[in-house]
Scaffold this motif. Structure first.
Motif, PDB file in Angstrom:
ATOM      1  N   SER A  27       0.830  -1.206   0.000  1.00 11.34           N
ATOM      2  CA  SER A  27       0.000   0.000   0.000  1.00 11.34           C
ATOM      3  C   SER A  27       0.859   1.249   0.000  1.00 11.34           C
ATOM      4  CB  SER A  27      -0.929   0.003   1.204  1.00 11.34           C
ATOM      5  OG  SER A  27      -1.823  -1.076   1.095  1.00 11.34           O
ATOM      6  N   ALA A  28       1.958   1.217   0.741  1.00 14.84           N
ATOM      7  CA  ALA A  28       2.879   2.355   0.752  1.00 14.84           C
ATOM      8  C   ALA A  28       3.479   2.564  -0.634  1.00 14.84           C
ATOM      9  CB  ALA A  28       3.976   2.130   1.790  1.00 14.84           C
ATOM     10  N   ARG A  29       3.852   1.495  -1.282  1.00 15.96           N
ATOM     11  CA  ARG A  29       4.437   1.611  -2.624  1.00 15.96           C
ATOM     12  C   ARG A  29       3.431   2.174  -3.622  1.00 15.96           C
ATOM     13  NH1 ARG A  29       7.458  -4.213  -3.025  1.00 15.96           N
ATOM     14  NH2 ARG A  29       9.232  -3.677  -1.712  1.00 15.96           N
ATOM     15  N   VAL A  30       2.243   1.589  -3.641  1.00 17.68           N
ATOM     16  CA  VAL A  30       1.221   2.002  -4.610  1.00 17.68           C
ATOM     17  C   VAL A  30       0.800   3.450  -4.399  1.00 17.68           C
ATOM     18  CG1 VAL A  30      -1.181   1.606  -5.303  1.00 17.68           C
ATOM     19  CG2 VAL A  30       0.374  -0.321  -5.036  1.00 17.68           C
ATOM     20  N   SER A  31       0.703   3.866  -3.141  1.00 16.15           N
ATOM     21  CA  SER A  31       0.256   5.226  -2.843  1.00 16.15           C
ATOM     22  C   SER A  31       1.411   6.231  -2.828  1.00 16.15           C
ATOM     23  CB  SER A  31      -0.481   5.263  -1.503  1.00 16.15           C
ATOM     24  OG  SER A  31       0.390   4.912  -0.448  1.00 16.15           O
ATOM     25  N   ARG A  32       2.627   5.739  -3.067  1.00 13.64           N
ATOM     26  CA  ARG A  32       3.829   6.584  -3.075  1.00 13.64           C
ATOM     27  C   ARG A  32       4.013   7.318  -1.755  1.00 13.64           C
ATOM     28  NH1 ARG A  32       3.797   9.114  -9.153  1.00 13.64           N
ATOM     29  NH2 ARG A  32       3.969   7.131 -10.214  1.00 13.64           N
ATOM     30  N   GLY A  57     -10.530 -13.226  -3.494  1.00 14.48           N
ATOM     31  CA  GLY A  57      -9.983 -13.962  -2.363  1.00 14.48           C
ATOM     32  C   GLY A  57      -8.786 -13.313  -1.705  1.00 14.48           C
ATOM     33  N   ARG A  58      -8.357 -12.146  -2.205  1.00 16.42           N
ATOM     34  CA  ARG A  58      -7.231 -11.432  -1.621  1.00 16.42           C
ATOM     35  C   ARG A  58      -7.734 -10.216  -0.869  1.00 16.42           C
ATOM     36  NH1 ARG A  58      -3.375  -9.453  -5.771  1.00 16.42           N
ATOM     37  NH2 ARG A  58      -5.292  -8.708  -6.669  1.00 16.42           N
ATOM     38  N   VAL A  59      -6.959  -9.784   0.097  1.00 12.05           N
ATOM     39  CA  VAL A  59      -7.293  -8.567   0.839  1.00 12.05           C
ATOM     40  C   VAL A  59      -6.422  -7.447   0.310  1.00 12.05           C
ATOM     41  CG1 VAL A  59      -7.380  -7.473   3.101  1.00 12.05           C
ATOM     42  CG2 VAL A  59      -7.872  -9.900   2.883  1.00 12.05           C
ATOM     43  N   ILE A  60      -7.034  -6.319   0.013  1.00 17.24           N
ATOM     44  CA  ILE A  60      -6.329  -5.152  -0.496  1.00 17.24           C
ATOM     45  C   ILE A  60      -6.484  -4.031   0.521  1.00 17.24           C
ATOM     46  CG2 ILE A  60      -6.148  -3.517  -2.418  1.00 17.24           C
ATOM     47  CD1 ILE A  60      -5.712  -6.389  -3.286  1.00 17.24           C
ATOM     48  N   LEU A  61      -5.407  -3.335   0.827  1.00 19.63           N
ATOM     49  CA  LEU A  61      -5.462  -2.168   1.715  1.00 19.63           C
ATOM     50  C   LEU A  61      -5.394  -0.925   0.849  1.00 19.63           C
ATOM     51  CD1 LEU A  61      -5.408  -0.792   4.479  1.00 19.63           C
ATOM     52  CD2 LEU A  61      -2.945  -1.164   4.537  1.00 19.63           C
ATOM     53  N   ASN A  62      -6.491  -0.182   0.796  1.00 17.11           N
ATOM     54  CA  ASN A  62      -6.567   1.032  -0.026  1.00 17.11           C
ATOM     55  C   ASN A  62      -6.225   2.249   0.821  1.00 17.11           C
ATOM     56  OD1 ASN A  62      -7.653  -0.301  -2.366  1.00 17.11           O
ATOM     57  ND2 ASN A  62      -9.509  -0.551  -1.173  1.00 17.11           N
ATOM     58  N   VAL A  63      -5.196   2.968   0.417  1.00 13.92           N
ATOM     59  CA  VAL A  63      -4.823   4.198   1.116  1.00 13.92           C
ATOM     60  C   VAL A  63      -4.669   5.313   0.088  1.00 13.92           C
ATOM     61  CG1 VAL A  63      -3.667   3.046   3.027  1.00 13.92           C
ATOM     62  CG2 VAL A  63      -2.361   3.658   1.025  1.00 13.92           C
ATOM     63  N   PRO A  64      -4.969   6.542   0.472  1.00 17.82           N
ATOM     64  CA  PRO A  64      -4.823   7.644  -0.474  1.00 17.82           C
ATOM     65  C   PRO A  64      -3.364   7.924  -0.804  1.00 17.82           C
ATOM     66  CG  PRO A  64      -5.520   8.441   1.685  1.00 17.82           C
ATOM     67  CD  PRO A  64      -5.483   6.955   1.757  1.00 17.82           C
ATOM     68  N   ALA A  65      -3.141   8.411  -1.993  1.00 13.73           N
ATOM     69  CA  ALA A  65      -1.783   8.774  -2.416  1.00 13.73           C
ATOM     70  C   ALA A  65      -1.313  10.008  -1.661  1.00 13.73           C
ATOM     71  CB  ALA A  65      -1.761   9.040  -3.917  1.00 13.73           C
ATOM     72  N   THR A  66      -0.042  10.211  -1.662  1.00 15.52           N
ATOM     73  CA  THR A  66       0.549  11.348  -0.992  1.00 15.52           C
ATOM     74  C   THR A  66       0.150  12.664  -1.652  1.00 15.52           C
ATOM     75  OG1 THR A  66       2.603  12.311  -0.220  1.00 15.52           O
ATOM     76  CG2 THR A  66       2.678  11.250  -2.333  1.00 15.52           C
ATOM     77  N   LYS A  67       0.153  13.697  -0.859  1.00 19.37           N
ATOM     78  CA  LYS A  67      -0.147  15.014  -1.396  1.00 19.37           C
ATOM     79  C   LYS A  67       1.125  15.818  -1.604  1.00 19.37           C
ATOM     80  CE  LYS A  67      -4.683  15.126   0.556  1.00 19.37           C
ATOM     81  NZ  LYS A  67      -5.381  15.214   1.782  1.00 19.37           N
ATOM     82  N   ARG A  68       2.252  15.184  -1.381  1.00 21.94           N
ATOM     83  CA  ARG A  68       3.537  15.886  -1.496  1.00 21.94           C
ATOM     84  C   ARG A  68       4.101  15.849  -2.909  1.00 21.94           C
ATOM     85  NH1 ARG A  68       7.033  13.761   3.398  1.00 21.94           N
ATOM     86  NH2 ARG A  68       5.926  11.868   2.976  1.00 21.94           N
TER      87      ARG A  68
END
Length: 71
Positions: A27-32, A57-68
């Motif tokens: 999630s950190a990688r995808v959201s930068r 069947g997989r769990v995904i953690l969705n987090v917003p992308a960085t604003k920086r």
């Protein structure tokens, strides 16, 4: 902070801590964002209720992308 976040993710998503860490890291990688930033959001409860979604069947953690504006 990261250890606490792994525990929160494991409990909320009903996964083991190894999977919880993978979710956190990916999630950190995808959201930068830094993994510590995502971990802080997880432990502070700043993620929406639908942050953990199941797909195929997989769990995904969705987090917003960085604003920086990192690239």
């Amino acid at each position: 902070m990261i250890e606490q976040a792994k525990g929160v993710i494991a409990a909320r998503a009903n996964v083991d801590v190894g999977t919880a860490f993978s979710l956190l890291r990916n999630s950190a990688r995808v959201s930068r964002r830094l993994i510590s930033e995502v971990a802080a959001d997880v432990t502070a409860g700043r993620l929406p209720a639908d942050a953990f979604t199941r797909r195929d069947g997989r769990v995904i953690l969705n987090v917003p992308a960085t604003k920086r504006g990192r690239s």
